[in-house]
Write a protein that holds these residues in place. Structure first.
Motif, PDB file in Angstrom:
ATOM      1  N   ASN A   1      -0.303   7.369  -0.815  1.00 31.93           N
ATOM      2  CA  ASN A   1      -1.586   7.925  -1.443  1.00 31.93           C
ATOM      3  C   ASN A   1      -2.587   6.987  -1.690  1.00 31.93           C
ATOM      4  O   ASN A   1      -3.755   7.408  -2.074  1.00 31.93           O
ATOM      5  CB  ASN A   1      -1.142   8.487  -2.628  1.00 31.93           C
ATOM      6  CG  ASN A   1      -0.884   7.542  -3.841  1.00 31.93           C
ATOM      7  OD1 ASN A   1      -0.794   6.091  -3.509  1.00 31.93           O
ATOM      8  ND2 ASN A   1      -0.437   7.830  -5.101  1.00 31.93           N
ATOM      9  N   GLY A   2      -2.365   5.725  -0.860  1.00 35.47           N
ATOM     10  CA  GLY A   2      -3.490   4.951  -0.938  1.00 35.47           C
ATOM     11  C   GLY A   2      -3.590   3.751  -1.960  1.00 35.47           C
ATOM     12  O   GLY A   2      -4.583   2.992  -1.961  1.00 35.47           O
ATOM     13  N   ASP A   3      -2.618   4.079  -2.984  1.00 35.83           N
ATOM     14  CA  ASP A   3      -2.901   3.129  -4.500  1.00 35.83           C
ATOM     15  C   ASP A   3      -2.168   1.811  -3.814  1.00 35.83           C
ATOM     16  O   ASP A   3      -1.537   1.695  -2.958  1.00 35.83           O
ATOM     17  CB  ASP A   3      -2.037   3.620  -5.375  1.00 35.83           C
ATOM     18  CG  ASP A   3      -2.849   4.831  -6.057  1.00 35.83           C
ATOM     19  OD1 ASP A   3      -3.836   4.859  -5.891  1.00 35.83           O
ATOM     20  OD2 ASP A   3      -2.043   5.519  -6.644  1.00 35.83           O
ATOM     21  N   LEU A   4      -2.586   0.796  -4.613  1.00 34.45           N
ATOM     22  CA  LEU A   4      -1.936  -0.638  -4.365  1.00 34.45           C
ATOM     23  C   LEU A   4      -0.850  -0.809  -5.298  1.00 34.45           C
ATOM     24  O   LEU A   4      -0.902  -0.386  -6.654  1.00 34.45           O
ATOM     25  CB  LEU A   4      -2.971  -1.871  -4.400  1.00 34.45           C
ATOM     26  CG  LEU A   4      -4.347  -1.464  -3.638  1.00 34.45           C
ATOM     27  CD1 LEU A   4      -4.966  -2.836  -3.792  1.00 34.45           C
ATOM     28  CD2 LEU A   4      -3.711  -1.314  -2.100  1.00 34.45           C
ATOM     29  N   SER A   5       0.233  -1.359  -4.738  1.00 29.33           N
ATOM     30  CA  SER A   5       1.358  -1.885  -5.696  1.00 29.33           C
ATOM     31  C   SER A   5       1.646  -3.104  -5.760  1.00 29.33           C
ATOM     32  O   SER A   5       0.667  -3.861  -5.744  1.00 29.33           O
ATOM     33  CB  SER A   5       2.772  -1.019  -5.322  1.00 29.33           C
ATOM     34  OG  SER A   5       3.892  -1.239  -5.915  1.00 29.33           O
ATOM     35  N   ASP A   6       2.948  -3.414  -5.859  1.00 30.41           N
ATOM     36  CA  ASP A   6       3.102  -4.964  -6.140  1.00 30.41           C
ATOM     37  C   ASP A   6       2.406  -5.959  -5.266  1.00 30.41           C
ATOM     38  O   ASP A   6       2.208  -5.646  -4.186  1.00 30.41           O
ATOM     39  CB  ASP A   6       4.759  -5.532  -5.850  1.00 30.41           C
ATOM     40  CG  ASP A   6       5.540  -4.568  -6.874  1.00 30.41           C
ATOM     41  OD1 ASP A   6       5.193  -4.114  -7.820  1.00 30.41           O
ATOM     42  OD2 ASP A   6       6.496  -4.177  -6.611  1.00 30.41           O
TER      43      ASP A   6
ATOM     44  N   VAL B   1       0.914  -1.136  -0.118  1.00 31.72           N
ATOM     45  CA  VAL B   1       0.074  -0.019   0.114  1.00 31.72           C
ATOM     46  C   VAL B   1       0.739   1.152  -0.113  1.00 31.72           C
ATOM     47  O   VAL B   1       1.679   1.324   0.782  1.00 31.72           O
ATOM     48  CB  VAL B   1      -0.881  -0.024   1.088  1.00 31.72           C
ATOM     49  CG1 VAL B   1      -1.742   1.164   1.302  1.00 31.72           C
ATOM     50  CG2 VAL B   1      -1.795  -1.347   1.376  1.00 31.72           C
ATOM     51  N   LEU B   2       0.576   2.136  -1.050  1.00 33.01           N
ATOM     52  CA  LEU B   2       1.484   3.295  -1.072  1.00 33.01           C
ATOM     53  C   LEU B   2       0.911   4.280  -0.152  1.00 33.01           C
ATOM     54  O   LEU B   2      -0.348   4.239   0.223  1.00 33.01           O
ATOM     55  CB  LEU B   2       1.582   3.853  -2.532  1.00 33.01           C
ATOM     56  CG  LEU B   2       2.099   2.626  -3.607  1.00 33.01           C
ATOM     57  CD1 LEU B   2       2.087   3.376  -5.028  1.00 33.01           C
ATOM     58  CD2 LEU B   2       3.378   2.388  -3.377  1.00 33.01           C
TER      59      LEU B   2
END
Length: 278
Positions: free
Chosen positions: A191-196, A188-189
């Protein structure tokens, strides 16, 4: 019938039924006042239970066939509803929809949710509770609702996304897929985005006692999940620590006032177990 296999000085007590007689319970949520609320999806109600009693009171009637429940940092509760929305219980005690559609198309049947400490709301949206006639989206998604109410699709590659929870430090988000039994762990980044993401664990394909379902973590990084084998616990590396088998489908999990008491919703009963870490 009850059985429990554990390893590494970690144990789960025999489950105790604290209240019973429901149609299909889900979404347990613990209040700081020392009470538990939970959904009964077919009954279209949310019930409240006080420790020391086997009886419950109706907390919300006409719940939109709510499933998962979680709380915002300020204490207000948010419900994912099979009727196609995610709603907040406002100060007047009324359900107020936060989201009902994605790009103008009806959400499927919001299933479970997890709320970050900055009030970002994450939820799963499989097609479990929507009829073929009403279904408008041709995928099942994992979404985020921002503080301003904007809805963002984060992931759409799971067949039946179901349980969802954060790690204690909120660096990872876990999501279960009821079709395959996979539990994915996303980064979880800020900014709230999802990554790997990785496949963190697999608890098996659907069976007579359900499928990969509710999730919760503890401060030690362990992940607790309900599924076809009952309650399964994994360590932070995805190694299985414990399995607790109950003679009923169980659906979701919630901590009480500490990480010693775990509440588990089932098809007809709600259970309490004690977690010991020697």
């Amino acid at each position: 019938m009850f059985s429990c296999d554990t390893e590494n000085q970690f144990s789960l007590s025999k489950p105790e039924v604290i209240t019973s007689g429901y149609q299909f319970t889900e979404g347990p949520h613990w209040f700081d006042d020392g009470s538990l609320i939970f959904s009964d999806i077919p009954a279209n109600k949310v019930y409240q239970w006080q420790p020391g009693s086997e009886e419950t009171t109706i907390f919300i009637d006409s719940s939109g066939r709510s499933n998962g429940i979680d709380g915002l940092p300020g204490g207000a509760i948010v419900l994912s509803q099979h009727d196609g929305m995610v709603s907040i219980l406002n100060e007047a005690g009324k359900l107020e929809a936060l989201v009902t559609n994605y790009q103008g198309m009806r959400l499927n049947s919001p299933n479970d949710l997890a709320i970050r400490s900055d009030s970002l709301i994450y939820f799963t949206d499989p097609p479990y509770g929507v009829s073929a006639e009403d279904q408008e989206l041709d995928f099942a998604g994992v979404y985020r609702i921002d503080q301003n109410g904007a809805l963002t699709l984060l992931y759409d590659q799971l067949a039946l996304p179901n349980g969802i929870t954060f790690s204690a430090d909120e660096a990872h988000l876990y999501v279960s897929d009821s079709e395959t039994g996979d539990i994915l762990r996303f980064e979880v980044l800020e900014n709230g985005d999802l990554s790997d993401h990785i496949v963190f664990a697999n608890i098996g394909e659907p069976g007579d006692k359900g499928a990969a379902d509710g999730l919760i973590t503890d401060s030690e990084g362990r992940l607790y999940t309900t599924g076809p084998n009952g309650l399964t616990v994994f360590d932070v590396e995805g190694n299985q620590l414990a399995t607790l088998s109950i003679d009923e489908q169980i659906t979701n999990v919630e901590w009480g006032s500490d990480e010693k008491t775990l509440y588990i919703t089932g098809a007809n009963n709600v259970y309490q177990i004690i977690v010991s870490n020697y």
